[in-house]
Design an enzyme around this catalytic site. Structure first.
Site, mmCIF file in Angstrom:
data_model
loop_
_atom_site.group_PDB
_atom_site.id
_atom_site.type_symbol
_atom_site.label_atom_id
_atom_site.label_comp_id
_atom_site.label_asym_id
_atom_site.label_seq_id
_atom_site.Cartn_x
_atom_site.Cartn_y
_atom_site.Cartn_z
ATOM 1 N N SER A 24 33.827 54.275 43.758
ATOM 2 C CA SER A 24 34.822 53.444 43.066
ATOM 3 C C SER A 24 35.783 54.293 42.244
ATOM 4 C CB SER A 24 34.125 52.418 42.161
ATOM 5 O OG SER A 24 33.223 53.064 41.285
ATOM 6 N N ASN A 115 25.184 49.860 34.428
ATOM 7 C CA ASN A 115 25.342 48.391 34.450
ATOM 8 C C ASN A 115 25.885 47.871 33.119
ATOM 9 O OD1 ASN A 115 24.083 48.857 36.814
ATOM 10 N ND2 ASN A 115 22.222 47.689 36.380
ATOM 11 N N THR A 160 65.162 16.320 39.216
ATOM 12 C CA THR A 160 63.798 15.978 39.620
ATOM 13 C C THR A 160 63.843 15.888 41.144
ATOM 14 O OG1 THR A 160 64.113 13.593 39.566
ATOM 15 C CG2 THR A 160 63.366 14.610 37.512
ATOM 16 N N HIS A 161 62.778 16.226 41.803
ATOM 17 C CA HIS A 161 62.738 16.254 43.282
ATOM 18 C C HIS A 161 63.854 17.122 43.867
ATOM 19 C CE1 HIS A 161 60.055 12.649 43.151
ATOM 20 N NE2 HIS A 161 60.818 12.350 42.106
ATOM 21 N N SER A 289 71.975 43.844 52.216
ATOM 22 C CA SER A 289 71.378 43.779 53.545
ATOM 23 C C SER A 289 71.822 45.004 54.327
ATOM 24 C CB SER A 289 71.849 42.503 54.242
ATOM 25 O OG SER A 289 71.833 42.664 55.638
ATOM 26 N N LYS A 295 75.940 40.499 51.722
ATOM 27 C CA LYS A 295 74.761 39.939 51.060
ATOM 28 C C LYS A 295 74.448 40.569 49.709
ATOM 29 C CE LYS A 295 72.236 37.269 52.422
ATOM 30 N NZ LYS A 295 71.130 37.412 53.364
ATOM 31 N N ASN A 297 71.089 39.979 47.520
ATOM 32 C CA ASN A 297 69.825 39.237 47.604
ATOM 33 C C ASN A 297 69.028 39.277 46.296
ATOM 34 O OD1 ASN A 297 70.321 38.636 50.313
ATOM 35 N ND2 ASN A 297 69.469 40.602 50.966
ATOM 36 N N GLU A 302 62.444 37.108 44.147
ATOM 37 C CA GLU A 302 61.622 36.836 45.335
ATOM 38 C C GLU A 302 60.279 37.552 45.244
ATOM 39 O OE1 GLU A 302 64.583 36.122 49.031
ATOM 40 O OE2 GLU A 302 64.751 38.067 48.089
ATOM 41 N N TYR A 329 22.543 42.591 37.771
ATOM 42 C CA TYR A 329 23.659 43.361 38.330
ATOM 43 C C TYR A 329 23.501 43.489 39.838
ATOM 44 C CZ TYR A 329 26.760 47.147 39.619
ATOM 45 O OH TYR A 329 27.738 47.878 40.241
HETATM 46 N N1 ARG Z 1 30.478 51.788 40.028
HETATM 47 C C1 ARG Z 1 29.595 50.779 39.606
HETATM 48 C C2 ARG Z 1 30.335 49.467 39.323
HETATM 49 O O1 ARG Z 1 31.486 49.514 39.188
HETATM 50 C C3 ARG Z 1 28.905 51.191 38.355
HETATM 51 C C4 ARG Z 1 27.606 50.541 38.150
HETATM 52 C C5 ARG Z 1 26.654 51.086 39.136
HETATM 53 N N2 ARG Z 1 25.314 50.640 38.895
HETATM 54 C C6 ARG Z 1 24.348 50.786 39.756
HETATM 55 N N3 ARG Z 1 23.204 50.334 39.431
HETATM 56 N N4 ARG Z 1 24.579 51.320 40.929
HETATM 57 O O2 ARG Z 1 29.799 48.414 39.256
#
Ligand code: ARG
Length: 460
Positions: A24, A115, A160-161, A289, A295, A297, A302, A329
């Protein structure tokens, strides 16, 4: 291979592709500051429990401070790389501390779990993001109020509408958005008030460390920075590591903010079309464009409208991820970070640009004035006048004004060019004088007594 925070019970090297898949660090590095704060608080608590000596505490705190600077600068200058390919930000920080203090780093993770860290980090992130977004909203409110004061008496067409309905003031129109964003601001304030930081849930069951020590350390290290007390004793550690309600709540508020932004964007897109032509969009926020030379835009608007799909989707993604997760967790929860960051960052970007955009918006007064000449815009005012001044029952007034409009339309005439004799056929007490007095924007606006439409005040 990477230095991991786990691995003792494993005989086999982790599969490389799986290792990449489960990382992550690609996005949770954005929680570096929050995670370092968690570590600092934890270090203070470890010393209070005599797991660290005061000297060790000092060295670890100094190392964490340095790591904080290092990562922050790296991110700011776009050269941040995790050390030795750490799987997440918690591991990266641990590895960096180890580079600085050697074996002492092994004590940093004593009696704590990622966790617990990850909930703290995300809560702290949400609290800070809520403050940032509130500041941006307050700036937007200031700009809306400025525009409302700039156009105190400018009449406008109310719909409205998507059909012309009644004449209003332009500042009332802007005021509607002011109130939407003001509610958003209040919601964020409430969110900020209700979310509390806590450390000490361990992996799920708590740890040997004392709750009072954590609370005191959190208070000392964070409260000053946040400007208020943000700690509370959590009574259930299982709930603490399982809880992502605050993310869902925050993202729900952000979805409503985005919905408001999208409605404003849609109105301005519509009003800037050649068909409406009520406003001129600032050129610096539009694009052309590649094929059609004429154009201009409304891309900024948007994109705001378009991002709404993503921001709602982000909320639904987190809600769906959380549905049916067994306590406590689960790794699934890792996946709520990307959508959270995506919603926060997008809304911040939009709110940074929008005030400048609104300041440069130009009203096409002639076009608006011409649109306000259509007498049907004042049909409701005429019916209300007959009810209030000529004792005509409302249903009758409604029908007779409707018939009159249809009659004028069929004859290709404006209502104010109908003769007294023609008018009397619809209602004996109607005269051209009444039509002249009632069927114009000034009267339409002045006759409204059920609402004050005072310019609002900004409450911070
Ligand atoms: N990268 C994990 C998360 O974002 C961290 C917690 C990981 N905990 C574990 N027991 N593997 O949730």
């Amino acid at each position: 291979m990477t230095k991991k925070l786990w691995g003792g019970r494993f005989k086999k090297e982790v599969n490389r592709e799986f290792f990449e898949f489960q990382k992550s660090i690609g996005y949770d590095y954005k929680l570096a500051e929050e995670d370092i704060l968690h570590s600092m608080i934890h270090v203070v608590v470890l010393r209070k429990s005599d797991i660290l000596s005061p000297a060790e505490e000092k060295r670890l705190l100094a190392a964490l401070e340095e790591v904080n600077k290092e990562i922050k600068e790296g991110i700011r200058e776009n050269r941040y790389r995790p050390v030795a390919g750490a799987e997440d930000i918690h591991t990266d920080i641990q590895n960096r501390v180890e580079h600085k203090v050697g074996t002492l780093a092994a004590k940093l993770h004593a009696l704590r779990s990622r966790n617990d860290q990850v909930v703290f980090d995300e809560k702290y992130y949400c609290l800070r993001a809520a403050q940032d977004i509130r500041a941006l909203l307050l700036n937007l409110l200031g700009n809306l109020l400025f525009l409302m004061k700039k156009y105190p008496e400018q009449p406008f067409v109310g719909y409205t509408h998507t059909q012309r309905a009644q004449a209003i003031l332009f500042r009332h129109y802007l005021g509607a958005f002011f109130h939407m964003f003001e509610r958003d601001n209040e919601q964020l304030k409430r969110f900020h008030h209700n979310v509390f930081l806590y450390i000490g849930a361990g992996a799920l069951a708590g740890s040997h460390l004392r709750r009072e020590d954590y609370n005191k350390a959190i208070k000392e290290l964070i409260s000053q920075g946040l400007g208020f007390e943000k700690i509370q004793s959590v009574e259930n550690s299982l709930d603490n590591v399982s809880n992502r309600d605050f993310i869902i709540e925050f993202m729900s508020i952000l979805s409503v903010v985005q919905m408001h932004l999208s409605r404003l964007a849609e109105d301005l897109i519509l009003y800037s079309t050649q068909e409406f032509n009520f406003v001129d969009l600032p050129e610096e926020f539009c694009t052309g464009s590649s094929l059609m030379p004429h154009k201009k835009n409304p891309d900024f608007l948007e994109l705001i409208r378009g991002y709404t799909g993503m921001i709602y989707g982000n909320l639904v993604a987190v809600l769906t991820t959380m549905k049916g997760l067994p306590l406590t967790y689960d790794r699934d929860m890792q996946l709520n970070k990307k959508p959270l960051f995506s919603s926060v960052e997008t809304i911040k970007d939009e709110l940074k640009i929008l005030p400048e955009f609104l300041k440069k918006l130009k009203l096409n007064n002639d076009v608006i004035a011409r649109a306000l000449e259509a007498k049907s815009l004042y049909a409701t005012e005429l019916a209300e006048f007959l009810v209030c001044n000529k004792q005509v029952p409302f249903r009758d007034a409604h029908t007779l004004v409707g018939k009159m409009i249809r009659y004028a339309e069929d004859k290709g005439k404006q209502i104010d060019s109908l003769s007294d004799a023609e008018l009397k056929k619809f209602c004996p007490s109607l005269t051209r004088g009444i039509i002249k007095t009632v069927m114009n924007p000034r009267y339409a606006i002045a006759s409204k007594k059920s609402i004050s439409h005072k310019n609002p005040r900004i409450r911070s």
